[in-house]
Design a protein around this motif. Structure first.
Motif, PDB file in Angstrom:
ATOM      1  N   ILE A 181      -5.049  25.315  44.793  1.00 12.01           N
ATOM      2  CA  ILE A 181      -5.399  26.671  44.395  1.00 12.01           C
ATOM      3  C   ILE A 181      -4.556  27.647  45.209  1.00 12.01           C
ATOM      4  O   ILE A 181      -4.774  27.806  46.415  1.00 12.01           O
ATOM      5  CB  ILE A 181      -6.891  26.948  44.609  1.00 12.01           C
ATOM      6  N   PRO A 182      -3.577  28.295  44.595  1.00  7.21           N
ATOM      7  CA  PRO A 182      -2.771  29.278  45.325  1.00  7.21           C
ATOM      8  C   PRO A 182      -3.641  30.419  45.832  1.00  7.21           C
ATOM      9  O   PRO A 182      -4.587  30.845  45.167  1.00  7.21           O
ATOM     10  CB  PRO A 182      -1.766  29.765  44.272  1.00  7.21           C
ATOM     11  N   ALA A 183      -3.316  30.920  46.999  1.00  6.27           N
ATOM     12  CA  ALA A 183      -4.089  32.023  47.565  1.00  6.27           C
ATOM     13  C   ALA A 183      -3.924  33.297  46.749  1.00  6.27           C
ATOM     14  O   ALA A 183      -4.869  34.078  46.599  1.00  6.27           O
ATOM     15  CB  ALA A 183      -3.680  32.270  49.010  1.00  6.27           C
ATOM     16  N   THR A 184      -2.743  33.500  46.206  1.00  8.32           N
ATOM     17  CA  THR A 184      -2.494  34.694  45.401  1.00  8.32           C
ATOM     18  C   THR A 184      -1.382  34.391  44.411  1.00  8.32           C
ATOM     19  O   THR A 184      -0.745  33.332  44.464  1.00  8.32           O
ATOM     20  CB  THR A 184      -2.131  35.899  46.286  1.00  8.32           C
ATOM     21  N   GLY A 185      -1.184  35.306  43.483  1.00  5.86           N
ATOM     22  CA  GLY A 185      -0.175  35.121  42.448  1.00  5.86           C
ATOM     23  C   GLY A 185       0.567  36.408  42.166  1.00  5.86           C
ATOM     24  O   GLY A 185       0.363  37.425  42.851  1.00  5.86           O
ATOM     25  N   PRO A 186       1.403  36.415  41.135  1.00  3.93           N
ATOM     26  CA  PRO A 186       2.245  37.589  40.865  1.00  3.93           C
ATOM     27  C   PRO A 186       1.507  38.775  40.266  1.00  3.93           C
ATOM     28  O   PRO A 186       2.039  39.892  40.220  1.00  3.93           O
ATOM     29  CB  PRO A 186       3.282  37.041  39.879  1.00  3.93           C
ATOM     30  N   GLY A 187       0.284  38.550  39.764  1.00  2.10           N
ATOM     31  CA  GLY A 187      -0.447  39.659  39.148  1.00  2.10           C
ATOM     32  C   GLY A 187      -0.060  39.923  37.708  1.00  2.10           C
ATOM     33  O   GLY A 187      -0.509  40.916  37.125  1.00  2.10           O
ATOM     34  N   THR A 188       0.754  39.052  37.136  1.00  7.49           N
ATOM     35  CA  THR A 188       1.107  39.156  35.711  1.00  7.49           C
ATOM     36  C   THR A 188       0.343  38.075  34.945  1.00  7.49           C
ATOM     37  O   THR A 188      -0.051  37.053  35.527  1.00  7.49           O
ATOM     38  CB  THR A 188       2.610  38.990  35.500  1.00  7.49           C
ATOM     39  N   PHE A 189       0.160  38.294  33.631  1.00 12.44           N
ATOM     40  CA  PHE A 189      -0.721  37.419  32.862  1.00 12.44           C
ATOM     41  C   PHE A 189      -0.095  36.970  31.559  1.00 12.44           C
ATOM     42  O   PHE A 189       0.750  37.667  30.990  1.00 12.44           O
ATOM     43  CB  PHE A 189      -2.046  38.127  32.576  1.00 12.44           C
ATOM     44  N   ILE A 190      -0.567  35.792  31.102  1.00 12.37           N
ATOM     45  CA  ILE A 190      -0.199  35.257  29.794  1.00 12.37           C
ATOM     46  C   ILE A 190      -1.446  35.313  28.916  1.00 12.37           C
ATOM     47  O   ILE A 190      -2.515  34.843  29.311  1.00 12.37           O
ATOM     48  CB  ILE A 190       0.298  33.803  29.901  1.00 12.37           C
ATOM     49  N   THR A 191      -1.316  35.874  27.726  1.00 12.36           N
ATOM     50  CA  THR A 191      -2.450  35.995  26.801  1.00 12.36           C
ATOM     51  C   THR A 191      -2.534  34.768  25.909  1.00 12.36           C
ATOM     52  O   THR A 191      -1.525  34.298  25.381  1.00 12.36           O
ATOM     53  CB  THR A 191      -2.297  37.254  25.933  1.00 12.36           C
ATOM     54  N   ALA A 192      -3.750  34.238  25.742  1.00 13.73           N
ATOM     55  CA  ALA A 192      -3.958  33.108  24.845  1.00 13.73           C
ATOM     56  C   ALA A 192      -3.670  33.528  23.412  1.00 13.73           C
ATOM     57  O   ALA A 192      -4.124  34.586  22.954  1.00 13.73           O
ATOM     58  CB  ALA A 192      -5.387  32.600  24.962  1.00 13.73           C
ATOM     59  N   ALA A 193      -2.908  32.704  22.715  1.00  9.30           N
ATOM     60  CA  ALA A 193      -2.543  33.016  21.325  1.00  9.30           C
ATOM     61  C   ALA A 193      -3.730  32.804  20.395  1.00  9.30           C
ATOM     62  O   ALA A 193      -4.717  32.149  20.733  1.00  9.30           O
ATOM     63  CB  ALA A 193      -1.371  32.127  20.901  1.00  9.30           C
ATOM     64  N   GLY A 194      -3.616  33.368  19.208  1.00  4.47           N
ATOM     65  CA  GLY A 194      -4.637  33.167  18.183  1.00  4.47           C
ATOM     66  C   GLY A 194      -5.860  34.016  18.417  1.00  4.47           C
ATOM     67  O   GLY A 194      -5.837  35.008  19.151  1.00  4.47           O
ATOM     68  N   GLY A 195      -6.958  33.617  17.775  1.00  3.54           N
ATOM     69  CA  GLY A 195      -8.192  34.376  17.892  1.00  3.54           C
ATOM     70  C   GLY A 195      -9.351  33.570  17.350  1.00  3.54           C
ATOM     71  O   GLY A 195      -9.230  32.384  17.043  1.00  3.54           O
ATOM     72  N   VAL A 205      -4.515  34.455  31.393  1.00  4.88           N
ATOM     73  CA  VAL A 205      -4.419  33.567  32.558  1.00  4.88           C
ATOM     74  C   VAL A 205      -3.230  34.015  33.386  1.00  4.88           C
ATOM     75  O   VAL A 205      -2.143  34.272  32.842  1.00  4.88           O
ATOM     76  CB  VAL A 205      -4.255  32.093  32.120  1.00  4.88           C
ATOM     77  N   GLU A 206      -3.429  34.110  34.692  1.00  8.69           N
ATOM     78  CA  GLU A 206      -2.343  34.589  35.551  1.00  8.69           C
ATOM     79  C   GLU A 206      -1.133  33.660  35.487  1.00  8.69           C
ATOM     80  O   GLU A 206      -1.271  32.429  35.425  1.00  8.69           O
ATOM     81  CB  GLU A 206      -2.826  34.718  36.999  1.00  8.69           C
ATOM     82  N   THR A 207       0.031  34.249  35.504  1.00 15.86           N
ATOM     83  CA  THR A 207       1.276  33.489  35.459  1.00 15.86           C
ATOM     84  C   THR A 207       1.388  32.583  36.686  1.00 15.86           C
ATOM     85  O   THR A 207       1.070  32.980  37.804  1.00 15.86           O
ATOM     86  CB  THR A 207       2.479  34.449  35.435  1.00 15.86           C
TER      87      THR A 207
END
Length: 290
Positions: free
Chosen positions: A103-117, A133-135
């Motif tokens: 588990i990384p302590a922190t991340g870049p703060g950018t996100f990937i959106t789940a496709a579809g619906g 979900v965070e990159t």
């Protein structure tokens, strides 16, 4: 008896002395009868050492078994003795412990959106949500979205209030966003609104339902063996805040814990529960707390 039989066997293998030969010629009949009787008795004695019906054969030591083999004893008709040696360690390998997720302590703060619906579930005003979900973290946005979809569509969830409906989208306007992120990123976003998540907990701020990656993967000690159940508690608790529900306490020892109770801080006698409503459609709540 064992010693005498062994000595007779050695005499026969060597051929015997001239006196012995003379005695065999002079007393052929009686001597052969005596030798035959001794041989039978000796064989019977060796069978009793290794294959006694009383079980002594199974307990005989290696010296007795080796001696019997050298003298050519007849194999017993009963099952061969079982060995008392310890089994090889390779027959029962030690279970490999489940590795702790990285588990990384922190991340870049950018996100990937789940496709579809998803289609809309529930009745009342439809609330559109997105799943991010965070990159750089090892989670599939598609898998996370499917789990969130199932939680919000469950009949024990918030749709049971008769006023809430949900629909997941991947583009366009969204009423709220479920975001799974590293502890550091959760702290940063929640901290912008004055909340201290301490690298450990989740929060609901503005349109963001922030899910701490540590809680998503490890749950809490109470739910350590029910991690997927705990994910339902995370979503239902934080979406409950988005819907306007505040914190409540345990309604009594032995009763189900409300989802709006801060179960991570202790169960206080309540039983684990991850749904806002029970199987009969009754809202599970407790005394209001600040």
């Amino acid at each position: 008896m064992t010693t005498r039989t062994a000595r007779s066997s050695r005499g026969r293998r060597r051929g015997g002395s001239s006196h012995a030969v003379a005695r065999r010629r002079s007393y052929k009949g009686p001597l052969w009868g005596v030798l035959a009787a001794l041989t039978v008795l000796g064989a019977a004695g060796f069978v009793a050492v290794d294959g006694s019906s009383s079980g002594t054969g199974a307990r005989s030591g290696p010296t007795e078994r080796a001696r019997s083999g050298r003298l050519g004893s007849t194999a017993p008709t009963s099952a061969p003795p079982t060995t008392s040696a310890s089994p090889s360690p390779h027959t029962s390998p030690t279970p490999t412990p489940t590795p702790t997720p990285d588990i990384p302590a922190t991340g870049p703060g950018t996100f990937i959106t789940a496709a579809g619906g998803s289609g809309a579930v529930g009745s009342g005003t439809v609330l559109r949500y997105r799943v991010d979900v965070e990159t750089g973290i090892n989670l599939s946005p598609t898998d996370v979205a499917r789990q969130v979809d199932r939680i919000l569509a469950d009949p024990r969830g918030w749709t049971a209030d008769g006023r809430s409906a949900f629909e997941r989208v991947s583009s366009g306007p969204a009423d709220f966003v479920v975001r799974v992120a590293t502890p550091g990123t959760v702290d940063k976003i929640c901290g912008q609104y004055g909340l201290d998540t301490g690298g450990e907990v989740n929060c609901d701020v503005a349109k963001n339902v922030m899910v701490n990656l540590r809680r998503w993967l490890l749950a809490t000690p109470v739910y350590a063996h029910r991690v997927k159940d705990y994910r339902a508690l995370i979503i239902n608790h934080e979406v409950g805040h988005f819907l306007g529900h505040g914190h409540v306490g345990c309604p009594g020892a032995g009763r189900p814990a409300p989802v709006m109770m801060q179960q991570i801080k202790g169960m206080h006698g309540c039983l684990p529960n991850v749904w806002p409503y029970d199987d009969r459609g009754r809202y599970v709540t407790g005394p209001a707390v600040s």
